[in-house]
Write a protein that holds these residues in place. Structure first.
Motif, PDB file in Angstrom:
ATOM      1  N   SER A 194       0.867  -1.166   0.000  1.00  0.00           N
ATOM      2  CA  SER A 194       0.000   0.000   0.000  1.00  0.00           C
ATOM      3  C   SER A 194       0.912   1.226   0.000  1.00  0.00           C
ATOM      4  N   PHE A 195       0.619   2.199  -0.847  1.00  0.00           N
ATOM      5  CA  PHE A 195       1.422   3.425  -0.903  1.00  0.00           C
ATOM      6  C   PHE A 195       0.465   4.598  -0.822  1.00  0.00           C
ATOM      7  N   ARG A 196       0.651   5.443   0.166  1.00  0.00           N
ATOM      8  CA  ARG A 196      -0.263   6.562   0.437  1.00  0.00           C
ATOM      9  C   ARG A 196      -1.725   6.089   0.395  1.00  0.00           C
ATOM     10  N   GLY A 197      -1.924   4.894   0.959  1.00  0.00           N
ATOM     11  CA  GLY A 197      -3.281   4.360   1.107  1.00  0.00           C
ATOM     12  C   GLY A 197      -3.850   3.732  -0.143  1.00  0.00           C
ATOM     13  N   THR A 198      -3.068   3.643  -1.212  1.00  0.00           N
ATOM     14  CA  THR A 198      -3.610   3.070  -2.450  1.00  0.00           C
ATOM     15  C   THR A 198      -2.911   1.745  -2.767  1.00  0.00           C
ATOM     16  N   ARG A 201      -4.845   1.836  -9.301  1.00  0.00           N
ATOM     17  CA  ARG A 201      -5.647   2.936  -9.834  1.00  0.00           C
ATOM     18  C   ARG A 201      -4.904   3.527 -11.035  1.00  0.00           C
ATOM     19  N   GLY A 202      -5.497   3.396 -12.202  1.00  0.00           N
ATOM     20  CA  GLY A 202      -4.879   3.950 -13.397  1.00  0.00           C
ATOM     21  C   GLY A 202      -3.848   3.044 -14.049  1.00  0.00           C
ATOM     22  N   GLY A 203      -3.474   1.926 -13.397  1.00  0.00           N
ATOM     23  CA  GLY A 203      -2.365   1.124 -13.928  1.00  0.00           C
ATOM     24  C   GLY A 203      -1.144   2.029 -14.061  1.00  0.00           C
ATOM     25  N   GLN A 204      -0.953   2.858 -13.030  1.00  0.00           N
ATOM     26  CA  GLN A 204      -0.027   3.997 -13.160  1.00  0.00           C
ATOM     27  C   GLN A 204       1.288   3.750 -12.435  1.00  0.00           C
ATOM     28  N   PHE A 229      -4.826  10.712  -3.859  1.00  0.00           N
ATOM     29  CA  PHE A 229      -4.910   9.251  -4.002  1.00  0.00           C
ATOM     30  C   PHE A 229      -6.280   8.696  -3.648  1.00  0.00           C
ATOM     31  N   ASP A 230      -7.268   9.585  -3.451  1.00  0.00           N
ATOM     32  CA  ASP A 230      -8.579   9.075  -3.027  1.00  0.00           C
ATOM     33  C   ASP A 230      -9.526   8.843  -4.201  1.00  0.00           C
ATOM     34  N   GLY A 231      -9.022   8.995  -5.429  1.00  0.00           N
ATOM     35  CA  GLY A 231      -9.868   8.723  -6.594  1.00  0.00           C
ATOM     36  C   GLY A 231     -10.655   9.946  -7.043  1.00  0.00           C
ATOM     37  N   SER A 232     -10.547  11.060  -6.304  1.00  0.00           N
ATOM     38  CA  SER A 232     -11.329  12.244  -6.691  1.00  0.00           C
ATOM     39  C   SER A 232     -10.676  13.004  -7.848  1.00  0.00           C
ATOM     40  N   ALA A 233      -9.402  12.686  -8.143  1.00  0.00           N
ATOM     41  CA  ALA A 233      -8.697  13.323  -9.271  1.00  0.00           C
ATOM     42  C   ALA A 233      -7.627  12.337  -9.719  1.00  0.00           C
ATOM     43  N   PRO A 234      -7.155  12.475 -10.966  1.00  0.00           N
ATOM     44  CA  PRO A 234      -6.057  11.599 -11.395  1.00  0.00           C
ATOM     45  C   PRO A 234      -4.811  11.859 -10.539  1.00  0.00           C
ATOM     46  N   ILE A 235      -3.949  10.870 -10.433  1.00  0.00           N
ATOM     47  CA  ILE A 235      -2.719  11.002  -9.631  1.00  0.00           C
ATOM     48  C   ILE A 235      -1.712  11.827 -10.437  1.00  0.00           C
ATOM     49  N   ARG A 236      -1.217  12.924  -9.830  1.00  0.00           N
ATOM     50  CA  ARG A 236      -0.304  13.836 -10.533  1.00  0.00           C
ATOM     51  C   ARG A 236       1.129  13.304 -10.479  1.00  0.00           C
ATOM     52  N   GLY A 237       1.570  12.728 -11.565  1.00  0.00           N
ATOM     53  CA  GLY A 237       2.955  12.288 -11.656  1.00  0.00           C
ATOM     54  C   GLY A 237       3.062  10.832 -12.051  1.00  0.00           C
ATOM     55  N   GLY A 238       4.307  10.330 -12.074  1.00  0.00           N
ATOM     56  CA  GLY A 238       4.517   8.949 -12.497  1.00  0.00           C
ATOM     57  C   GLY A 238       4.281   8.809 -13.990  1.00  0.00           C
TER      58      GLY A 238
END
Ligand code: TA6
Length: 278
Positions: free
Chosen positions: A7-11, A28-31, A52-61
């Motif tokens: 689990s990383f930052r809860g995801t 989430r996102g296969g990111q 990381f709560d799914g309310s927006a795409p993850i910024r980065g990676g």
């Protein structure tokens, strides 16, 4: 290759270890969120303010853009693949494999499809393969990109080689067409404030990200375009999930298929790859 669920930052994520290198992939996102080759230095940028709560795409990676690039269509920006939860399918001989399946039940994109992301890792190379398959009975068209956020120390010292002679659409200037005359794309002077947001077509040469003595090669196959993006100081200050000076710490060099969407007949498949390494 060793694989563990973490689990990383809860995801929920999959951590891959191979030949002293590690990569972290969020379901989430296969990111991809992190890529650390065996020399121990992180190569991807991930914002401390990423959500990381799914309310927006993850910024980065490395977000996966599919089936729409940007706002070039009726779907949400950059399509839905980066917002969905992918499945970890296991490992093949050379890669960890993730998938996203669509059943054609979306009112705004009613096409059954299957996406696979292959993540291969060795001591100093990251090999990403994206596969799209039309599992329905109607033709479908899509755009796709691996929206790779490369970590840099200072964008003002960065140059990207390999695009000389290519034509590009300047997304920051209403999609006007230009040709890259300079040997490299550099982020100096005006670009530091206004940023760079370009779609280069028909890119054949491998690219090199240069920062001082550091060089990272980017090769791609299947993807015909390259997107180069850094928001610059002005837009960077307005992006809520970036810290004030974060715009200086990354450049996106994206393997993309945007200018000419891919059309898949029923049963048809497409594959594109991006390889990062020395
Ligand atoms: O790929 C470049 C781009 O389309 C830029 O125009 C910029 O908006 C960026 O992607 C990030 O988009 P996002 O929706 O993740 O904020």
């Amino acid at each position: 290759m060793q694989i563990e669920s973490v689990s990383f930052r809860g995801t929920p994520c999959i951590r891959i270890n191979s030949q002293g290198a590690t990569a972290l992939v969020a379901l989430r996102g296969g990111q991809l969120l992190s890529w650390v080759p065996a020399d121990g230095r992180e190569r991807l940028f991930l914002s401390e303010r990423a959500v990381f709560d799914g309310s927006a795409p993850i910024r980065g990676g490395i977000p996966v853009v599919f089936p729409q690039f940007g706002e070039r269509g009726a779907l949400r920006k950059h399509g839905f693949a980066r917002d969905r939860v992918w499945t970890f399918d296991g490992q093949s001989a050379e890669a960890a494999v993730f998938s996203l399946v669509g059943h054609g039940t979306d009112a705004d994109w009613p096409y059954p499809f299957r996406l696979h992301l292959h993540v291969g890792l060795s001591a100093d190379r990251l090999v990403l393969g994206l596969e799209a398959e039309n599992t329905g009975a109607m033709p479908l068209a899509f755009a796709a990109a691996l929206h790779t956020y490369l970590r840099v120390e200072d964008i003002a010292r960065v140059a990207i080689e390999g695009l000389q002679g290519c034509d590009f659409e300047d997304s920051a200037a209403g999609g006007t067409l230009h040709r890259q005359h300079d040997y490299d794309v550099a982020f100096a002077d005006d670009a530091l404030d206004a940023g760079i947001d370009r779609i280069y077509g028909d890119v054949v040469a491998p690219l090199v990200l240069v920062e001082g003595e550091r060089r990272l090669a980017l090769e791609q196959d299947g993807f015909g375009d390259v997107v180069v993006w850094n928001p610059g100081a002005h837009l960077g200050a307005q992006i809520r999930d970036l810290a004030p000076d974060d715009w200086r710490r990354f450049v996106c060099v994206e393997a993309a298929q945007v200018l000419q969407p891919v059309v898949l007949t029923p049963g048809g498949a497409w594959r594109g790859s991006q390889v990062l390494g020395p």
